[in-house]
Write an enzyme that holds these catalytic residues in place. Sequence first.
Site, short mmCIF file in Angstrom:
data_model
loop_
_atom_site.label_atom_id
_atom_site.label_comp_id
_atom_site.label_asym_id
_atom_site.label_seq_id
_atom_site.Cartn_x
_atom_site.Cartn_y
_atom_site.Cartn_z
N GLU A 31 8.07 11.16 -3.85
CA GLU A 31 6.65 11.48 -4.01
C GLU A 31 6.33 12.89 -3.51
O GLU A 31 5.30 13.44 -3.86
CB GLU A 31 5.78 10.46 -3.26
CG GLU A 31 5.74 9.13 -3.94
CD GLU A 31 4.76 8.16 -3.29
OE1 GLU A 31 4.15 8.50 -2.25
OE2 GLU A 31 4.59 7.06 -3.83
N LYS A 50 7.03 7.62 -11.79
CA LYS A 50 7.77 6.37 -11.55
C LYS A 50 8.13 5.71 -12.87
O LYS A 50 9.24 5.20 -13.04
CB LYS A 50 6.94 5.39 -10.71
CG LYS A 50 6.86 5.75 -9.25
CD LYS A 50 5.99 4.73 -8.52
CE LYS A 50 5.76 5.14 -7.09
NZ LYS A 50 4.89 4.20 -6.37
N ALA A 67 2.97 1.08 -10.25
CA ALA A 67 1.66 1.31 -9.62
C ALA A 67 1.84 2.22 -8.42
O ALA A 67 2.92 2.29 -7.83
CB ALA A 67 1.04 -0.03 -9.18
N ASP A 68 0.76 2.90 -8.07
CA ASP A 68 0.76 3.74 -6.87
C ASP A 68 -0.66 3.78 -6.33
O ASP A 68 -1.62 3.79 -7.11
CB ASP A 68 1.25 5.15 -7.17
CG ASP A 68 1.61 5.88 -5.88
OD1 ASP A 68 2.72 5.65 -5.38
OD2 ASP A 68 0.78 6.65 -5.38
N SER A 69 -0.77 3.79 -5.02
CA SER A 69 -2.09 3.83 -4.38
C SER A 69 -2.15 4.93 -3.34
O SER A 69 -1.15 5.25 -2.70
CB SER A 69 -2.38 2.49 -3.68
OG SER A 69 -2.43 1.45 -4.61
#
Length: 183
Positions: A31, A50, A67-69
């Site tokens: 990231e 991703k 998913a990413d938060s």
Amino acid sequence: MITLVSNSPTRQKILREYQIAFQQVSIDFDEESIASIVPKTFAYEACKHKLERALQELGSDCAILVADSVVSVSSCMQRKPKTKEEAREMLEKQSGQEIAIITAQILKTSKIEVCDISQTILKLQEFHKIDLKEYLESSLWQGKAGAVMVEGFHSKYIIKQKGLFSTALGLSVEKFLPFFAII
């Protein structure tokens, strides 16, 4: 069956609760390679990268969910803290404030590609120092964007919520249910 590309036990739990058939895999993705400091842009870029990485490793024949938060406090992005001190700093900035938890997610199959970026806004009470110390000592903050654990530590401090609880957990599963049904 869906291939969940995530190390998150919380995302895994959400899919189980909705009785979605899935397998969970992890991929290597850095990231730090994402330059954006804009929370929504960062979450989307991380999700997109991703997915690209997952397609390289898994191919395009399976249904892939990524998913990413991230957390935003006063428009400043908070990612996963690397140290207890960094987690403490993030949590102190959140105490008594309004925070936004932004979750980006992409579902890709051979027939469809669906992308969603959602946010849940939480108004928080000030954290009690003893609770904060215990939470930091527990290490439950590790692997959590902004050290936020809405299903644990943060739950008793939420005054007001706007948006889906699942978004705050890291997977807005309700938004993808119609698409899971056709896979």
